[in-house]
Design an enzyme around this catalytic site. Sequence first.
Site: not given
Length: 395
Positions: A100, A200
């Site tokens: 991410c 995330c």
Amino acid sequence: MKRVVVGLSGGVDSSVAAYLLQQQGYEVIGLFMKNWHDDSVTISNECPWLEDSNDALLVAEKLGIPFQTVDLSVEYQEKIVDYMFNEYEKGRTPNPDVLCNREIKFEVFMKIALSLGADYVATGHYCQKSEIKVNGETVYQLKAGADTNKDQSYFLCQLSQEQLAKSLFPIGELTKPEVREIAAQMELITAEKKDSQGLCFIGKVRLPEFLQQKLQPKDGIIIQIDKNDPVYSAENHVGLSVEADLKSAARKIPYTPQMGKIVGKHQGAHYFTIGQRKGLNVGGTTDPLFIIATNVETNTIYTGLSSQHPGLFKKALRIEKEEVHWIRKDLALANGGTMEVMARIRYRQPLQRATLHQFENEMYADFNEPQSAITEGQFAAWYLGDELVGSGVIS
């Protein structure tokens, strides 16, 4: 006045990062990333991203900075979620947080920020950045956060020089209690907010349920392997080359069901990961069972009794050549090169002494002490002192 776009997540760390930049005289803009909106897989009916974006908005209002939300859910689906499903399907365990950062926050998000005329992007990560000159060129260093308990440099182990050049980490030299103290003094709504858990930006998602949307459950067996199985007896490595020796130390043990006894059933080997002990639902053992291997082709899980089972430990790991990433390209090893480093194979693992060996098609990390639960698909990161210099996907 330099312009900085702060990724305001609705947490205390990014809130204080924005405030500190403002104090340092930057023109600060707050941007909230909406990365997920399939509410069918969140754990409860609370909508975490809505709550977080509201908190981020309130912080921006309090600080008097412009604020907007960007929807990156299409990119997140492609670059993170689809990748995760693929990896789990292959029997590997990906790290979505590292990805991410590499693919979303410091790539897609950074491009949006730069298009808004930003000079930098800032996040609330506990890590530090510095710069040095190498042969007259500026080289950026990624260093551990001052708060060793919260250091998040590992999550940024895949960043490039180009990404670091445009990044700021304003809370890197602070401890978590100091960050909360600043937030309380400023009366920010996030001062007492708990740290977010889970993927995330996806919010509160249960991983097995999340995976079950794409990866169908299928019944398989759980095998227990005895710790005294001959497969663990020391091999004779006399006369082996260094490379052959490392290959042997890093190899996957070829378990078969005949080597152990059936102790239970499971719903799909691709839901499980090495080192896992929860979720097996096998009772009646003297010690907890730990997963020592999974085979998605045969849909079999292999387990061993206790956290000291020899099947959990390996002395070396392998990284394919194209998966080796140097933040410090000037330190990259040539074929035949070695380097003494401190390394970790998961977030929060204490750093371990290791030697990197670069060969033509692969790199090995050879640890001084055998490591528990080295897991395919996870990232190994290596440090010189407090500087993270490179990383790679464990294969």
